[in-house]
Design a protein around this motif. Sequence first.
Motif, PDB file in Angstrom:
ATOM      1  N   ARG A   1       0.810  -1.215   0.000  1.00  0.00           N
ATOM      2  CA  ARG A   1       0.000   0.000   0.000  1.00  0.00           C
ATOM      3  C   ARG A   1       0.844   1.266   0.000  1.00  0.00           C
TER       4      ARG A   1
ATOM      5  N   SER B   1       2.813   4.300  -0.877  1.00  0.00           N
ATOM      6  CA  SER B   1       2.996   4.997  -2.148  1.00  0.00           C
ATOM      7  C   SER B   1       4.363   5.662  -2.210  1.00  0.00           C
TER       8      SER B   1
ATOM      9  N   CYS C   1       5.620   8.166  -0.483  1.00  0.00           N
ATOM     10  CA  CYS C   1       5.678   9.636  -0.383  1.00  0.00           C
ATOM     11  C   CYS C   1       6.710  10.062   0.655  1.00  0.00           C
TER      12      CYS C   1
ATOM     13  N   ARG D   1       6.546  10.683   3.733  1.00  0.00           N
ATOM     14  CA  ARG D   1       6.138  11.671   4.726  1.00  0.00           C
ATOM     15  C   ARG D   1       6.389  11.160   6.154  1.00  0.00           C
TER      16      ARG D   1
ATOM     17  N   ARG E   1      -1.185   8.776   4.666  1.00  0.00           N
ATOM     18  CA  ARG E   1      -2.526   8.968   4.111  1.00  0.00           C
ATOM     19  C   ARG E   1      -3.016   7.712   3.411  1.00  0.00           C
ATOM     20  N   SER E   2      -2.095   6.822   3.060  1.00  0.00           N
ATOM     21  CA  SER E   2      -2.500   5.608   2.353  1.00  0.00           C
ATOM     22  C   SER E   2      -2.940   4.509   3.302  1.00  0.00           C
ATOM     23  N   GLY E   3      -2.727   4.702   4.591  1.00  0.00           N
ATOM     24  CA  GLY E   3      -3.060   3.644   5.548  1.00  0.00           C
ATOM     25  C   GLY E   3      -2.126   2.452   5.426  1.00  0.00           C
TER      26      GLY E   3
END
Lengths: 323, 658
Positions: free
Chosen positions: B582, B584, B586, B588, B635-637
């Motif tokens: 899952r 991505s 990013c 963060r 945010r993608s969990g």
Amino acid sequence: MSKETELVRNKAKELLEDGDVELVVGYEEGTYPSRTTPLFADTLEKAERLIWNPFCVNSLPKLLSKGHFEDKLAVFVKGCDSRTVIRLLQDNQLDRDEVIVLGIPCNGNVDLDKIKDKVDITTIIEVEVTNNGVNVKTEGSTEELSREEALYDKCLDCRFPNPVIADEVIGNEVSELPKNKNKDDEVASLANKSVAEKNEFWEAHFERCLRCYACRNACSACTCRDCLFDRDERSTWLAKGKTLSDNEAFHITRAFHVAGRCVDCGECERVCPVGIPVQKLNRKISLDMDNLFGIGEIATSEDDIDNPPPLGTFLTEDPEEFM
Amino acid sequence: MKRIGVFVCWCGSNIAGTVDVEKLSEEIGKMPNVAYSCNYKYTCSEPGQEMIKDAIKEHNLNRIVVAACSPRMHEPTFRKTLAGAGLNPYLLVMANLREQCSWVHHDEEKATEKSIALVRRAVQKAEFAVPLEPTTDSVTGRAMVVGAGIAGIQAALDLADSGHEVVVVEKEPTVGGRMAQLDKTFPTLDCSICILAPKMVDVSGHPNIKLYTNAEVDKLDGYVGNFTATIRKKARSVDEEECIGCGICWEKCPNSVPNKFDMGLGDRSAIYIPFPQAVPSVPVIDRDNCRYYETGKCGICQKLCPKDAVDFEQEDTFVEEEIGAVVVATGYDLYDPTRYPEYNYDKYEDIITGLHLERIMNASGPTDGKVKRPSDGKKPEHVTFIQCVGSRDSQKGHEYCSGVCCMYTAKHATYLKEHYDIDSSVFYMDVRAFKKGYEEFYRRTTDQFEADYLRGRVSRVYGEGDKLIVKGEDSMLGEQVTLETDMVVLATAVEAKPDARKVAQTMGVSYDESFFMTEAHPKLRPVETNAAGVFLAGACQGPKDIPETVAQASGAAAKAINLISKDEIENDPLIANCDTSRCSGCLRCIPVCPYSAVTEEEVTEWNHGEEVTRTAVNVNESLCAGCGTCSAACRSGAMNLRGFSNEQILAEVEAICL
């Protein structure tokens, strides 16, 4: 052939011919001249089909998210699209070295839905957008329309007509666009309404949501590999049902997922088939960010790539009124 | 098939007094997947725990909910119960009925309704509980003590005596801290430096202690059992190895500046040792006040040094030390009384603080132990003390009681009368003398040494001729009083050091609104912090007198020894974990991680028949402290905190809200 189309084709052919890129992403004509569709030109022949006109509205960079392409490529961007490029770079969804950004200043895009009652959109030959208005030339006549009458709402309050990131800018810089609309005032006046009124406003909109996820798909900040609304985990409050409550949860959750990262490109609202003013939610959060952290407009220059989004970082001097 | 067992605890009348436990266990028993539900008077008792074990076997339970007190109190207890019954301890979920329901409500009907919601939440969480296994890590058998006042010295000696190597880092050029500045100590009137100096010498000579003075901890990396401290050795301008402490440099130095150690009452040279008993007896150059650094000329100390130890070019150097535990003992500062303009502290030289008086009374102080007024050098006949300057005053100072001022003022008044025949008056709010021998000492101060205690605040202090006039009230008599006195001593509050917040952040320790570092539990874990492996000693945690400081320092040392004596420690399995399918990429989560536990990694996978390499992240199990910040930022969990998975939290929210 318009001057811009010629510039676009020549640039694409030059890059392909020199072997600088393997692929150029632009637009080609759709079912009729006023319709455009993305074109992935990897040969000189395909590059001949590229066009540029005020109907080239879809944001192209989102199509380039990591994992889709391996080759070096070039993409044409307007001002709004260029901020999408920064969003993707900041979210590590694009390699800066792998993409050549070709910027084209823009006076505004024409909304076919707005003009379809005034002109026969299948016969449009050419459109010229200026600061004073929009001239639509059809096979039979020339129609002079105001900007409000012809352009997308998002273009009426455009603050970034010129690309904020570009390896090369094609065409002349746009100095300043008239402000035909003030969306921040609209958001503020909506926010000032009573809870009941706001509820009524949003319920009327959310009730019509089809859960087609076009807003999400067009969004430059929505780059999860596995969107939580697509998951089949057992959950009653993030369910897929097309009910008012589920729709409400969807839109609010999505607004918070892109909070602090929204580049205000307005694509979500533009692509909504039922006209939900989605951008108002995002804009409200952006204005709140400005209030809270003094970070209003994000992704406005290449330097921003290294600045973490306001909700993705913590500074000791951050306000902590909630604690 | 989930078979959840729910055990509702009465906690005597703590819970059962407000919550209908019978109704609660009955209602919860109706929930799907709840195979067994009961209530019991003291679930944490041995029979209570046996009852859980028996029920697990009898009803074939595989998830357990205990609805009792805070998990901080008894989660470890019940985890052991589960393990004893052969269940994975992490299949336990607690509902906190005591702190979050019965203690804070009075209406039984509503409290019962709320308790049902709270237990329903726990049951829903238990549905998604999965067995977790801890990993283990090796432990570095050394410790670091930050600060070498009496707290740091005591902790370091205890640690070193237990056979462990200790790194001691002291900011000042000498060890000793505040206690070295004090003249006598209450309630026994021992000479402070006499009892401290042997310990200072022990610290410098102990074979297990590595002492860095004039040094600060710049960075603390790593995790419990395996820290790396980056220590900045500030330039001393004197080679510590070469210097023999002969003292010729500080005797011949032509510059003279107010001595900070003597509270600015006396002078010292630019190259100096803070006081005669300083350890190490190696001077330091105060570069801001040295002629050589100001003008490029002078260099007398360098010319005269028999060992050629003076080095004007010396620069800050950095060393790294590997340690398993840290004791923070950075001490306190004193309140600045200029915030009370009515006391005119900055206007009259004879209005001083308690610490000034300590230096004046001290034999190695600016007056060689003779009590003299700073203004004219005359011996005062009468001294007035003002208590609670900055303490117990939420307007101008601190809300808290500094705890030591009542006693040090009594000590001053006693000592002035006993040794110098100087009379005292004391303006006080309440006299707090609650420890061993304190009340008796205070009584002697008033009865035997005739200090005049006036209960009331002072409204103004000003000069008249060579006297000071103190205007205040005697609230016992309900009268305004005006005293003529020769010297005024302000009992200034104990407060956190100006850099306490920075130190706490470096060590990863939390702090309160007054910037005192916070213990893990005010009663049951008073020397531990919420940063595993970091312990607290002394006044950096809150105002303390010497006996309490020493006791806490030994406690902190014992806790640190407990940790670093082990060969390996278990990592808490409640840590973050990234589902790379899952993720991505990013990234963060990397900057938000306070423990630097998240790192970027490349993952290779098959995608539409092609091998694709992309960016994702990995969590270091040893570094991760399970704070969950990454999981909130993701945010993608993809980032999930084990034991608090997104799935569990959503199920809990649903159980409570929907």
